[in-house]
Design an enzyme around this catalytic site. Structure first.
Site, PDB file in Angstrom:
ATOM      1  N   LYS A  73     -15.237   5.928   5.841  1.00 25.17           N
ATOM      2  CA  LYS A  73     -14.144   6.900   5.798  1.00 25.17           C
ATOM      3  C   LYS A  73     -14.694   8.285   6.151  1.00 25.17           C
ATOM      4  O   LYS A  73     -15.763   8.681   5.668  1.00 25.17           O
ATOM      5  CB  LYS A  73     -13.523   6.897   4.398  1.00 25.17           C
ATOM      6  N   SER A 147      -5.358   7.029   0.866  1.00 27.34           N
ATOM      7  CA  SER A 147      -5.749   7.828   2.012  1.00 27.34           C
ATOM      8  C   SER A 147      -6.758   7.133   2.927  1.00 27.34           C
ATOM      9  O   SER A 147      -6.987   7.566   4.052  1.00 27.34           O
ATOM     10  CB  SER A 147      -6.346   9.165   1.549  1.00 27.34           C
ATOM     11  N   SER A 171      -6.387   5.691  -3.461  1.00 24.23           N
ATOM     12  CA  SER A 171      -6.652   5.677  -2.026  1.00 24.23           C
ATOM     13  C   SER A 171      -7.435   4.468  -1.552  1.00 24.23           C
ATOM     14  O   SER A 171      -7.445   4.169  -0.361  1.00 24.23           O
ATOM     15  CB  SER A 171      -7.408   6.950  -1.617  1.00 24.23           C
TER      16      SER A 171
END
Length: 591
Positions: A73, A147, A171
């Site tokens: 990420k 997210s 997330s």
């Protein structure tokens, strides 16, 4: 249309790592034509070959993750690659990798690139990025969840073996559920957050996406460990209690479950609980109120000030610069915390301490907790129209976890008819990560119990007595594959009786007509296939019959009723509001 690709070929000590990274590179390039928003930065083919040669030279004997490929990420540092946190104006290039990335690479894992996310990890939707909107792998009209959007899609689409996300408010769990993955949010501090762009620094966790529970355990073992350079790192305990053979798994009371108008979610959740039961778990209802209130504190309380402490000054300085690529929804959330005070923080911390005590009391009576990961699913278009409220809905069963110092693991639990995945989340007290993984292994070994298809081939049945959950004849429903829909009531036009001379004890539900007084009676509704319903009806003993009952919402379903002759010697128990209230009264000491 589904975008799932077959998983990468399993590794062996003789695998040609150069050929494997070349295959990954081709897969990623091909997938970008379907969904160009998964990656923010991919390593070049030559960079991947360099990593493959390094890993191959060290050999599999000392590298437990030998040759596994992973995505990162883009709020987690990879040396020499820009970290953007999905904000071009914020980008910087670190000279060293994040602590967790260092550990994984030392274990033989090969990084493929940096994935897209909701900007500054603020969101559960995957739609808040100037780099585009990653799409759900099952249906591109729907959100991937966030997210950690790109990280979830990269694994679910078969581009990499595993990926790293972060999880402050869900997330790492929401996108796992929506894309049919295992998503592990470890105990806070178990994985180093050094080299991670903070969201709420005191709550942030690095999370792991895999296809199986065993893979998640393997990645966790390599990634975990105390990091003296991370002020929030925690030492692993010497040991923790193992999972009992028959664990007690607490679930929210039926009236505390919120589905946001989605008619499919209750059935999917019920099927997942049946699968947990088949895996050996004892399902018990618990009061979910302390967890729900704690969840509201994360965004309605002063913890948004931590987000402002991390990136608020940057957002204020660059608010008018178009080239900075600031997402307006993220900016509004973060800068809205600018004027929160220490008084707000202390008051909320006092309330959180009370809620933590209440939650600990509940958790002391069970081994783990289970809840839906998300109560519903949204299209990208819906999220872009109503970004704040719908995002909040997705956080209902997630936002409390780090505030209460719990660990969590999301597991796949079927799919909506439109395609996107539905998931359940197991959670436990800090350092009970292995308990989660052990139950996950049992759960995933059980055959999936898909929700009964809706339409003319299914029948909805209301039960009010011995077939209720926890009652002696409930197994007759589960053995026929019945799927729980809801706990509700009839319309206020019924009376309930305890029938005489029945074994096991049974109630009789009778509809009354005006002006006779009636009452709403508690029932549970289930769906069965038409064939299963026919088998069920054939076994109903007289004087009970299957007729039709009207529910509180005005809908009509099949239901147990009784013939008038059955009321001879019966006790009117209408005032208890339902069979369970009556049965409880029989065991309650009377003063």
């Amino acid at each position: 249309m589904s975008s799932v690709i077959a998983p990468l070929t399993p590794l062996s000590p003789t695998t040609d790592l150069l050929a494997r990274v070349e295959e990954v590179w081709r897969r990623c390039a091909d997938y970008e034509r379907r969904d160009p928003a998964v990656w923010i930065h991919r390593l070049s083919l030559e960079e991947l070959r360099t990593h493959a040669r390094r890993v191959a030279a060290a050999g599999p004997a000392t590298q437990p993750l030998y040759g596994l490929t992973f995505a990162i990420k883009d709020n987690i540092d990879l040396a020499g690659v820009p970290t953007t946190a999905a904000c071009p104006g914020f980008a910087f290039t670190p000279t060293v990798s994040a602590g967790v990335v260092e550990r994984l690479m030392a274990a033989g894992a090969i990084p493929i690139g940096k994935t897209n996310l909701d900007q500054f990890a603020t969101g559960l939707v995957g739609t808040r990025s100037p780099y585009g909107v990653p799409r759900n792998i099952f249906n591109a009209d729907y959100i991937s969840g966030g997210s950690s959007s790109g990280s979830a899609v990269a694994v679910a689409a078969g581009l990499v073996d595993f990926s790293l996300g972060t999880d402050t408010a869900g997330s790492g769990r929401v996108p796992a559920a929506l894309n049919g993955l295992v998503g592990l949010k470890p105990t806070r501090g178990r994985l180093s957050t050094r080299g991670v762009v903070p969201a709420c620094r005191s709550l942030d966790c690095v999370s792991i996406f895999t296809r199986t529970g065993g893979e998640a355990a393997r990645i966790l073992a390599a990634a975990q460990g105390y990091d003296a350079a991370d002020s929030f790192s925690r030492s692993l305990p010497a040991s923790t209690d193992p999972l009992p053979a028959r664990p007690r798994v607490g679930v929210p009371r039926s009236e505390q479950l919120e589905w946001f108008g989605n008619a499919e979610s209750p059935t999917l959740f019920a099927a997942a609980l049946q699968r947990l039961s088949a895996a050996g778990a004892e399902i018990v209802e618990v009061d979910f109120a302390p967890f729900l209130e704690a969840a509201r504190l994360l965004y309605e309380g002063p913890w948004t000030a931590e987000r402002f402490a991390a990136v608020g000054d940057f957002l204020l300085r660059h608010a008018t610069e178009k080239e900075a690529g600031i997402d307006p929804t993220v900016a509004a959330i973060v800068t809205g915390a600018e004027h929160l005070t220490a008084v707000n923080a202390f008051r909320a911390s006092y309330r959180l301490a009370e809620l933590r005590r209440a939650a600990d009391t509940i958790l002391a009576g069970i081994d783990l907790l289970a809840a839906p990961t998300a109560g519903t699913i949204y299209t990208v278009a819906e999220l872009q129209t109503d970004p704040i409220r719908l995002n909040s809905n997705l956080g209902r069963y997630n936002n409390f976890m780090n505030l209460l110092d719990l660990c969590g693991l999301t597991l796949p639990a079927g799919n909506y008819r439109a395609g996107p995945g539905f998931g359940i989340t197991l959670c436990g007290q800090a350092w009970h990560d292995q308990r989660l993984l052990e139950l996950a292994t049992r759960y995933l070994q059980e055959p999936a119990m898909p929700a009964a298809p809706a339409g003319r081939d299914t029948v909805t049945l209301a039960v009010c007595g011995a077939h209720l959950r926890g009652q002696p004849l409930h197994r007759q429903l589960t053995e026929l594959g019945a799927r729980f829909v809801a706990a509700t009531t009839t319309s206020p036009h019924y009376r309930l009786y305890a029938l005489a001379n029945t074994t096991p004890p049974k109630p009789g539900l009778v509809r009354v007509t005006e002006p006779a007084p009636g009452h709403a009676i508690a029932v549970e509704t289930y769906t069965l296939t038409a064939e299963a319903f026919g088998r069920f009806v054939a076994a109903v003993p007289a004087p009970l019959v299957i007729g039709e009952a009207t529910l509180a919402d005005g809908s009509t379903v099949k239901s147990f009723l009784c013939e008038p002759r059955a009321l001879v010697g019966a006790e009117d128990i209408t005032h208890f509001g339902g069979w369970l209230g009556y049965r409880q009264s029989l065991t309650t000491p009377r003063s």
